[in-house]
Design a protein around this motif. Structure first.
Motif, PDB file in Angstrom:
ATOM      1  N   ASP A 143       0.930  -1.306  -0.614  1.00  0.00           N
ATOM      2  CA  ASP A 143      -0.007  -0.495   0.214  1.00  0.00           C
ATOM      3  C   ASP A 143       0.781   1.025  -0.400  1.00  0.00           C
ATOM      4  OD1 ASP A 143      -1.433   2.384   1.191  1.00  0.00           O
ATOM      5  OD2 ASP A 143      -2.884   0.614   1.328  1.00  0.00           O
ATOM      6  N   GLU A 144       0.746   2.475  -0.798  1.00  0.00           N
ATOM      7  CA  GLU A 144       1.647   3.664  -0.675  1.00  0.00           C
ATOM      8  C   GLU A 144       1.435   3.896   0.722  1.00  0.00           C
ATOM      9  OE1 GLU A 144       1.975   5.840  -4.021  1.00  0.00           O
ATOM     10  OE2 GLU A 144       2.860   3.798  -3.977  1.00  0.00           O
ATOM     11  N   LYS A 145       0.481   3.883   1.361  1.00  0.00           N
ATOM     12  CA  LYS A 145       0.259   4.667   3.012  1.00  0.00           C
ATOM     13  C   LYS A 145       1.671   3.938   3.472  1.00  0.00           C
ATOM     14  CE  LYS A 145      -3.279   3.311   5.343  1.00  0.00           C
ATOM     15  NZ  LYS A 145      -4.812   2.835   3.968  1.00  0.00           N
ATOM     16  N   ARG A 146       2.537   2.933   3.074  1.00  0.00           N
ATOM     17  CA  ARG A 146       4.118   2.605   3.643  1.00  0.00           C
ATOM     18  C   ARG A 146       4.557   4.452   4.132  1.00  0.00           C
ATOM     19  NH1 ARG A 146       5.862  -1.018  -2.060  1.00  0.00           N
ATOM     20  NH2 ARG A 146       6.002   1.037  -3.296  1.00  0.00           N
TER      21      ARG A 146
END
Ligand code: HPA
Length: 267
Positions: A143-146
């Motif tokens: 996930d880009e939230k990483r």
């Protein structure tokens, strides 16, 4: 089991008790589960997928109830990276308390001090951290939230509430940067000198992966180190887990007073 399924199971046990904050206890502090009012004890072994706590001085229960009016989920112990080689070992527990409604997590640990003005028996509010372990709980996360922002990872408002709580009870609360070494061996004196030069004030073997995960999950984080010893080479003699547990246990009363005073600021 998924975090959702675990939250459902937990809610069945507690009768749907709300949770607003998680608290992860470290070595020697597990007795603090006794501070929880109207507690429901859920053994980690009942929570499929939860890491089993293998380090002595930890209590293998999730305890849900209230402290000073704050709805809290207390982990009587944690799993460490050094037990399994998995930096994300606390991910499911954190996801589960988020499912239960938690918006923040308070992380406690035992640590060695790198500063002359902070000694065994003192408490240190963590202002920031340095990850010296080479590990990260988000490796492999798609996930880009990483790409987690770590500015103010230790929430300024919660830190202020801790400082206010300490002042109200006349408790010495130092502030500093915590450096994460993987462990399980204690650091070498050369590593301790390096960490101090890099800007760390304390060293330990936990907390950092949990705070990275908390921020990834959108939980606010705050942390306190219970200082059990001077870092390796900074005082006479060697280091041991026995000493960590003993000194941490001696500091537990002060830690509990701080915790209660802090929670009173919030409620
Ligand atoms: N180093 C790492 N972890 C620790 C220490 C230490 O000196 N004391 C308690 N936990």
């Amino acid at each position: 089991m998924s975090a959702k399924a675990l939250a459902k199971l937990i809610n069945e046990r507690t009768g749907g008790h709300k949770v607003s904050m998680g608290l992860i206890l470290g070595s020697g502090l597990s007795g603090l589960v006794n501070a929880v009012q109207n507690p429901t004890y859920i053994p980690f072994s009942d929570l499929e997928g939860f890491p089993q706590v293998g380090v002595s001085g930890h209590n293998p229960n999730l305890v849900i109830g209230t402290i000073e009016g704050v709805d809290i989920a207390v982990f009587g112990g944690r799993a460490h990276y050094y037990e399994h080689g998995q930096a994300d070992i606390m991910r499911l527990p954190l996801e589960t308390i988020k499912e239960l409604g938690a918006t923040s997590v308070f992380v406690a640990n035992s640590a060695g001090s790198l500063r002359n003005d902070i000694g065994p028996g003192d408490l240190m509010l963590i202002t920031d951290h340095i990850n010296l372990s080479g590990a990260n709980p988000l490796i492999g996360e798609a996930d880009e939230k990483r790409f987690v922002d770590m500015v103010d990872a230790y929430d300024p408002k919660l830190r202020q509430a801790l400082l206010n709580g300490a002042k109200a009870r006349d408790i010495k609360l130092s502030q500093g940067v915590y450096a994460w070494f993987s462990g399980p061996n204690f650091e070498t004196p050369a590593e301790v000198r390096m960490a101090a030069r890099l800007g760390a004030d304390a060293v330990g073997m936990s907390t950092v992966p949990e705070v990275i995960l908390a921020r990834f999950l959108g939980l606010k984080a705050v942390g306190v180190s219970n200082i059990t010893n001077m870092g390796a080479g900074l005082s006479e003699g060697g280091l041991s887990h026995e000493q960590t547990k003993q000194v941490a246990g001696e500091g537990a009363e002060k830690f509990e007073a701080l915790l209660c005073s802090f929670l009173r600021q919030l409620s």
